[in-house]
Design a protein around this motif. Structure first.
Motif, PDB file in Angstrom:
ATOM      1  N   ASP A 263      35.165  44.092  22.973  1.00  0.00           N
ATOM      2  CA  ASP A 263      34.396  45.058  22.182  1.00  0.00           C
ATOM      3  C   ASP A 263      32.933  45.029  22.618  1.00  0.00           C
ATOM      4  O   ASP A 263      32.424  43.954  22.918  1.00  0.00           O
ATOM      5  N   PRO A 264      32.266  46.153  22.706  1.00  0.00           N
ATOM      6  CA  PRO A 264      32.641  47.454  22.196  1.00  0.00           C
ATOM      7  C   PRO A 264      33.463  48.307  23.165  1.00  0.00           C
ATOM      8  O   PRO A 264      33.788  49.437  22.837  1.00  0.00           O
ATOM      9  N   HIS A 265      33.768  47.834  24.361  1.00  0.00           N
ATOM     10  CA  HIS A 265      34.552  48.648  25.282  1.00  0.00           C
ATOM     11  C   HIS A 265      36.041  48.558  24.952  1.00  0.00           C
ATOM     12  O   HIS A 265      36.468  47.667  24.217  1.00  0.00           O
ATOM     13  N   ARG A 266      36.812  49.461  25.556  1.00  0.00           N
ATOM     14  CA  ARG A 266      38.254  49.498  25.292  1.00  0.00           C
ATOM     15  C   ARG A 266      38.908  48.203  25.780  1.00  0.00           C
ATOM     16  O   ARG A 266      39.836  47.683  25.199  1.00  0.00           O
ATOM     17  N   ASN A 267      38.421  47.700  26.904  1.00  0.00           N
ATOM     18  CA  ASN A 267      38.939  46.458  27.491  1.00  0.00           C
ATOM     19  C   ASN A 267      37.778  45.655  28.050  1.00  0.00           C
ATOM     20  O   ASN A 267      36.687  46.190  28.259  1.00  0.00           O
ATOM     21  N   ILE A 268      38.045  44.388  28.345  1.00  0.00           N
ATOM     22  CA  ILE A 268      36.973  43.611  28.960  1.00  0.00           C
ATOM     23  C   ILE A 268      37.088  43.809  30.481  1.00  0.00           C
ATOM     24  O   ILE A 268      38.180  43.716  31.060  1.00  0.00           O
ATOM     25  N   VAL A 269      35.966  44.154  31.092  1.00  0.00           N
ATOM     26  CA  VAL A 269      35.987  44.542  32.509  1.00  0.00           C
ATOM     27  C   VAL A 269      36.200  43.308  33.391  1.00  0.00           C
ATOM     28  O   VAL A 269      35.541  42.285  33.205  1.00  0.00           O
ATOM     29  N   ASP A 270      37.138  43.423  34.317  1.00  0.00           N
ATOM     30  CA  ASP A 270      37.528  42.266  35.150  1.00  0.00           C
ATOM     31  C   ASP A 270      37.207  42.488  36.632  1.00  0.00           C
ATOM     32  O   ASP A 270      37.877  41.956  37.505  1.00  0.00           O
ATOM     33  N   PHE A 271      36.163  43.269  36.903  1.00  0.00           N
ATOM     34  CA  PHE A 271      35.910  43.626  38.301  1.00  0.00           C
ATOM     35  C   PHE A 271      35.326  42.477  39.123  1.00  0.00           C
ATOM     36  O   PHE A 271      35.212  42.575  40.349  1.00  0.00           O
ATOM     37  N   ALA A 272      34.954  41.388  38.467  1.00  0.00           N
ATOM     38  CA  ALA A 272      34.554  40.204  39.239  1.00  0.00           C
ATOM     39  C   ALA A 272      35.756  39.654  40.010  1.00  0.00           C
ATOM     40  O   ALA A 272      35.602  38.813  40.892  1.00  0.00           O
ATOM     41  N   HIS A 273      36.958  40.147  39.673  1.00  0.00           N
ATOM     42  CA  HIS A 273      38.159  39.679  40.371  1.00  0.00           C
ATOM     43  C   HIS A 273      38.441  40.458  41.657  1.00  0.00           C
ATOM     44  O   HIS A 273      39.404  40.153  42.356  1.00  0.00           O
ATOM     45  N   VAL A 274      37.622  41.480  41.948  1.00  0.00           N
ATOM     46  CA  VAL A 274      37.838  42.240  43.200  1.00  0.00           C
ATOM     47  C   VAL A 274      37.863  41.292  44.405  1.00  0.00           C
ATOM     48  O   VAL A 274      38.850  41.259  45.164  1.00  0.00           O
ATOM     49  N   PRO A 275      36.815  40.482  44.617  1.00  0.00           N
ATOM     50  CA  PRO A 275      36.847  39.594  45.801  1.00  0.00           C
ATOM     51  C   PRO A 275      37.928  38.520  45.720  1.00  0.00           C
ATOM     52  O   PRO A 275      38.407  38.057  46.754  1.00  0.00           O
ATOM     53  N   VAL A 276      38.331  38.171  44.514  1.00  0.00           N
ATOM     54  CA  VAL A 276      39.386  37.149  44.358  1.00  0.00           C
ATOM     55  C   VAL A 276      40.714  37.697  44.892  1.00  0.00           C
ATOM     56  O   VAL A 276      41.417  37.031  45.654  1.00  0.00           O
ATOM     57  N   VAL A 277      41.021  38.936  44.522  1.00  0.00           N
ATOM     58  CA  VAL A 277      42.281  39.538  44.985  1.00  0.00           C
ATOM     59  C   VAL A 277      42.239  39.730  46.503  1.00  0.00           C
ATOM     60  O   VAL A 277      43.234  39.524  47.203  1.00  0.00           O
ATOM     61  N   LYS A 278      41.064  40.064  47.030  1.00  0.00           N
ATOM     62  CA  LYS A 278      40.936  40.242  48.483  1.00  0.00           C
ATOM     63  C   LYS A 278      41.069  38.913  49.225  1.00  0.00           C
ATOM     64  O   LYS A 278      41.511  38.868  50.366  1.00  0.00           O
ATOM     65  N   ARG A 279      40.683  37.834  48.554  1.00  0.00           N
ATOM     66  CA  ARG A 279      40.808  36.512  49.176  1.00  0.00           C
ATOM     67  C   ARG A 279      42.264  36.024  49.145  1.00  0.00           C
ATOM     68  O   ARG A 279      42.750  35.438  50.094  1.00  0.00           O
ATOM     69  N   LEU A 280      42.953  36.308  48.050  1.00  0.00           N
ATOM     70  CA  LEU A 280      44.316  35.795  47.893  1.00  0.00           C
ATOM     71  C   LEU A 280      45.359  36.651  48.598  1.00  0.00           C
ATOM     72  O   LEU A 280      46.433  36.168  48.949  1.00  0.00           O
ATOM     73  N   THR A 281      45.048  37.939  48.750  1.00  0.00           N
ATOM     74  CA  THR A 281      46.042  38.846  49.325  1.00  0.00           C
ATOM     75  C   THR A 281      45.404  39.775  50.352  1.00  0.00           C
ATOM     76  O   THR A 281      44.194  39.808  50.496  1.00  0.00           O
ATOM     77  N   ARG A 282      46.257  40.547  51.031  1.00  0.00           N
ATOM     78  CA  ARG A 282      45.775  41.519  52.005  1.00  0.00           C
ATOM     79  C   ARG A 282      45.785  42.933  51.423  1.00  0.00           C
ATOM     80  O   ARG A 282      45.682  43.908  52.147  1.00  0.00           O
ATOM     81  N   MET A 283      45.929  43.035  50.102  1.00  0.00           N
ATOM     82  CA  MET A 283      45.978  44.359  49.476  1.00  0.00           C
ATOM     83  C   MET A 283      44.577  44.947  49.295  1.00  0.00           C
ATOM     84  O   MET A 283      43.652  44.227  48.907  1.00  0.00           O
ATOM     85  N   PRO A 284      44.433  46.266  49.520  1.00  0.00           N
ATOM     86  CA  PRO A 284      43.204  46.930  49.091  1.00  0.00           C
ATOM     87  C   PRO A 284      43.128  46.834  47.558  1.00  0.00           C
ATOM     88  O   PRO A 284      44.161  46.810  46.892  1.00  0.00           O
ATOM     89  N   VAL A 285      41.909  46.788  47.021  1.00  0.00           N
ATOM     90  CA  VAL A 285      41.769  46.619  45.569  1.00  0.00           C
ATOM     91  C   VAL A 285      41.135  47.854  44.942  1.00  0.00           C
ATOM     92  O   VAL A 285      40.094  48.333  45.391  1.00  0.00           O
ATOM     93  N   CYS A 286      41.798  48.345  43.909  1.00  0.00           N
ATOM     94  CA  CYS A 286      41.314  49.517  43.170  1.00  0.00           C
ATOM     95  C   CYS A 286      40.677  49.057  41.862  1.00  0.00           C
ATOM     96  O   CYS A 286      41.108  48.056  41.281  1.00  0.00           O
TER      97      CYS A 286
END
Ligand code: PEP
Ligand code: MN
Length: 373
Positions: A263-286
């Motif tokens: 709160d006050p947003h609909r969800n808590i923003v998790d975009f700090a995980h962008v580089p984490v997903v890029k480190r763990l996988t070879r997937m592009p991140v949206c």
């Protein structure tokens, strides 16, 4: 352990047969073959399952047909990023490249409501040099009484309009096997006027049977949204389901996590995980700032929270942005309160450009410091 074979290795060749015979003789090891038929080449991987610790990569490298050996160090066998892993972190679809080093914007309607709104949106996108959009036809809704999307009825005009406005890829959620068929059929009827990226929504991240079905088809790439109430590891394993069934053209989507702490947003923003997903996988991140923030609130600096969140994701290296726009948000049948106005599109795109440039400068800076030791 994965053996990556030389491109276009024929499976009828004596060398390939010799390789398989050798692998069959290894005790405690079973094999699984993955073949990827691309436009330019066919790539074959042989996955060795079992006690691979006892195998030496050097011994494997000199086997016939083998070009590269990857020892699986982490989970996410196919989509993961492993030691000495030179497998690509991008794919091409309908003339657009999706990679860990590219950025594509998918602005559009959360849900298609009228032909007129779809057309106004696509025209604005074309006028601003965009080739991708989002257009929901099948909407999973919290209430059974809410608008569920026009489903297959809107597909013919959506695809025709995409052809008219030179839109190459539409992100569209599917919630059932039949939707994939309906999309395929409607595309065929319009002479494949455009392409579709199938979206698995956050409510279906662990719908394993749907993942298997969508993973088995190779016509469409997939955007898998992170589950809003499960761990990142569970969501990455969900993506791996798609790949294990054969479809590796997967983009991983962050869209905020469900928690009242957000709160006050609909969800808590998790975009700090962008580089984490890029480190763990070879997937592009949206990133999906619209469903993460969920409202048009802004700060005293004059920027909307959705724009701030978008910039945060892009400056951290996001590769795709899924964002809700609507010509008349008050008339939208789904998620009107979080839709940006079409007249805000140039402002949004300029903000994206600034954030991307900042990201590229940051990467350059890091490279420079690394090289300087
Ligand atoms: C959507 O993108 O339309 C959507 C419903 O997103 P999510 O699955 O992330 O809620
Ligand atoms: Mn929505």
């Amino acid at each position: 352990m994965i053996l990556i074979l030389k491109p276009n290795t024929p499976t009828e060749s004596p060398e390939y047969k010799q390789l398989l015979a050798h692998l069959a003789n290894l005790s405690g090891i079973t094999t699984r073959v993955h073949t990827e038929v691309g436009i330019e080449q066919t790539l074959t991987e042989i996955h060795l399952i079992g006690n691979t610790k006892a195998l030496s990569t050097d011994d494997m490298k000199i086997l016939p047909c083998v070009e590269q050996v990857v020892r699986i160090s982490e989970e996410y066998r196919i989509l993961g990023r492993h030691i000495n892993d030179e497998r690509p972190s991008h794919f091409d679809y309908n003339g657009i490249r999706f990679g860990q080093d590219t950025l594509n914007i998918f602005a559009g309607l959360c849900a298609v409501d009228t032909l007129e709104h779809a057309e106004l949106t696509m025209r604005a996108l074309r006028d601003h040099g965009q080739f991708c959009t989002r257009m929901g036809a099948y909407k999973p809704r919290t209430s059974p009484y809410s608008f569920q999307g026009h489903g297959k009825n809107c597909l013919p005009y959506v695809f025709d309009l995409a052809g008219k406005y030179n839109i190459k890829v539409i992100a569209m959620e599917v919630t059932h096997e039949s939707h994939v068929e309906e999309i395929r059929e409607a595309l065929y009827q319009t002479g494949n006027a455009t392409g579709v990226m199938l979206q698995i929504g956050t409510r279906n991240t662990q719908n394993f049977e749907l993942l298997k079905i969508v993973g088995r088809q190779q016509d469409f790439p997939v955007l898998l949204k992170r589950g809003f109430g499960i761990t990142l590891d569970e969501s990455l394993n969900a993506a791996e389901y798609l790949a294990s069934e054969g479809n590796r053209r997967v983009v991983f989507g962050l869209r905020g996590m469900k928690t009242n702490m957000g709160d006050p947003h609909r969800n808590i923003v998790d975009f700090a995980h962008v580089p984490v997903v890029k480190r763990l996988t070879r997937m592009p991140v949206c990133i999906d700032p619209s469903h993460a923030i969920g409202m048009r609130t802004g700060s005293p600096d004059g920027l909307l929270d959705i724009m701030h969140a978008t910039a945060q994701g892009i400056i951290a290296g996001a590769n795709m942005v899924l964002v809700d726009f609507h010509p008349v948000p008050s008339k939208a049948l789904v998620d009107g309160p979080q839709a940006l106005l079409l007249k805000e599109l140039p402002l949004f795109l300029e903000d994206v450009r600034i954030a991307r440039e900042a990201y590229e400068k940051r990467v350059e800076m890091a490279k420079h410091y690394q090289e300087a030791g």
